[in-house]
Design a protein around this motif. Structure first.
Motif, mmCIF file in Angstrom:
data_model
loop_
_atom_site.group_PDB
_atom_site.id
_atom_site.type_symbol
_atom_site.label_atom_id
_atom_site.label_comp_id
_atom_site.label_asym_id
_atom_site.label_seq_id
_atom_site.Cartn_x
_atom_site.Cartn_y
_atom_site.Cartn_z
ATOM 1 N N HIS A 3 0.832 -1.210 0.000
ATOM 2 C CA HIS A 3 0.000 0.000 0.000
ATOM 3 C C HIS A 3 0.862 1.254 0.000
ATOM 4 O O HIS A 3 2.055 1.192 0.278
ATOM 5 C CB HIS A 3 -0.944 0.027 1.220
ATOM 6 N N GLU A 50 -3.678 3.602 2.223
ATOM 7 C CA GLU A 50 -3.908 3.725 3.657
ATOM 8 C C GLU A 50 -4.013 5.227 3.955
ATOM 9 O O GLU A 50 -3.072 5.976 3.687
ATOM 10 C CB GLU A 50 -2.703 3.113 4.372
ATOM 11 N N HIS A 74 4.079 7.386 3.422
ATOM 12 C CA HIS A 74 5.007 6.251 3.335
ATOM 13 C C HIS A 74 4.580 5.270 2.251
ATOM 14 O O HIS A 74 3.454 5.320 1.761
ATOM 15 C CB HIS A 74 5.109 5.516 4.686
ATOM 16 N N ALA A 76 4.634 1.014 1.493
ATOM 17 C CA ALA A 76 4.765 -0.277 2.184
ATOM 18 C C ALA A 76 4.940 -1.393 1.169
ATOM 19 O O ALA A 76 4.127 -1.555 0.256
ATOM 20 C CB ALA A 76 3.537 -0.549 3.046
ATOM 21 N N GLU A 124 7.895 1.093 4.754
ATOM 22 C CA GLU A 124 7.368 0.073 5.666
ATOM 23 C C GLU A 124 7.509 -1.280 4.974
ATOM 24 O O GLU A 124 7.291 -1.375 3.775
ATOM 25 C CB GLU A 124 5.885 0.408 5.910
HETATM 26 CO CO CO Z 1 1.290 1.592 6.153
#
Ligand code: CO
Length: 129
Positions: A3, A50, A74, A76, A124
């Motif tokens: 994500h 997200e 961020h 991931a 992440e």
């Molecule tokens: Co995340």
């Protein structure tokens, strides 16, 4: 890629925007008081976003918004084993935020790599459990 995480000011409004503009569907939504975040996961076809709204100003996402404003927070990447991924990152000399896997949003096992290790991108690694 598992994500992308975006910091938003108003979670309801952000979810509605993704539904209206991209036909996104809500996958999960939860408040995580100890992380100072209210989060929603939305699906757009095979992609996942997200959305992260702070529960207060003095929280990681609250401070991020104050400094940078809403937007990309961020990325991931999905890995089969977060602990093994961390060990590999550590061997490669990457600066880590989390030195052990921890419970992230929506019950996922996650760990964060410092943006300085990845050319400015908070990264992440995540394993769906
Ligand atoms: Co995340």
């Amino acid at each position: 890629m598992h994500h992308l995480g975006f910091a938003v000011i108003d979670l309801d409004e952000a979810v509605a925007t993704y539904e209206r503009l991209f036909g996104a569907t809500l996958e999960h939504r939860e408040v995580v008081p100890d992380q100072g975040v209210e989060a929603a996961s939305v699906l757009l076809g095979t992609s996942r976003v997200e959305l992260l709204a702070p529960t207060g100003d003095d929280t990681p996402v609250g401070r991020f918004l104050a400094k940078r404003g809403p937007g990309m927070h961020h990325v991931a990447y999905e890995v089969p084993d977060v602990g093994a991924a961390l060990a590999g990152l550590e061997r490669a000399g990457a600066e880590l935020i989390d030195h052990a896997p921890r419970r992230g949003l929506f019950g996922l096992e996650v760990a964060f790599v410092h943006p300085d290790a990845v050319h400015g991108v908070l990264t992440e690694v995540v394993c769906p459990v």
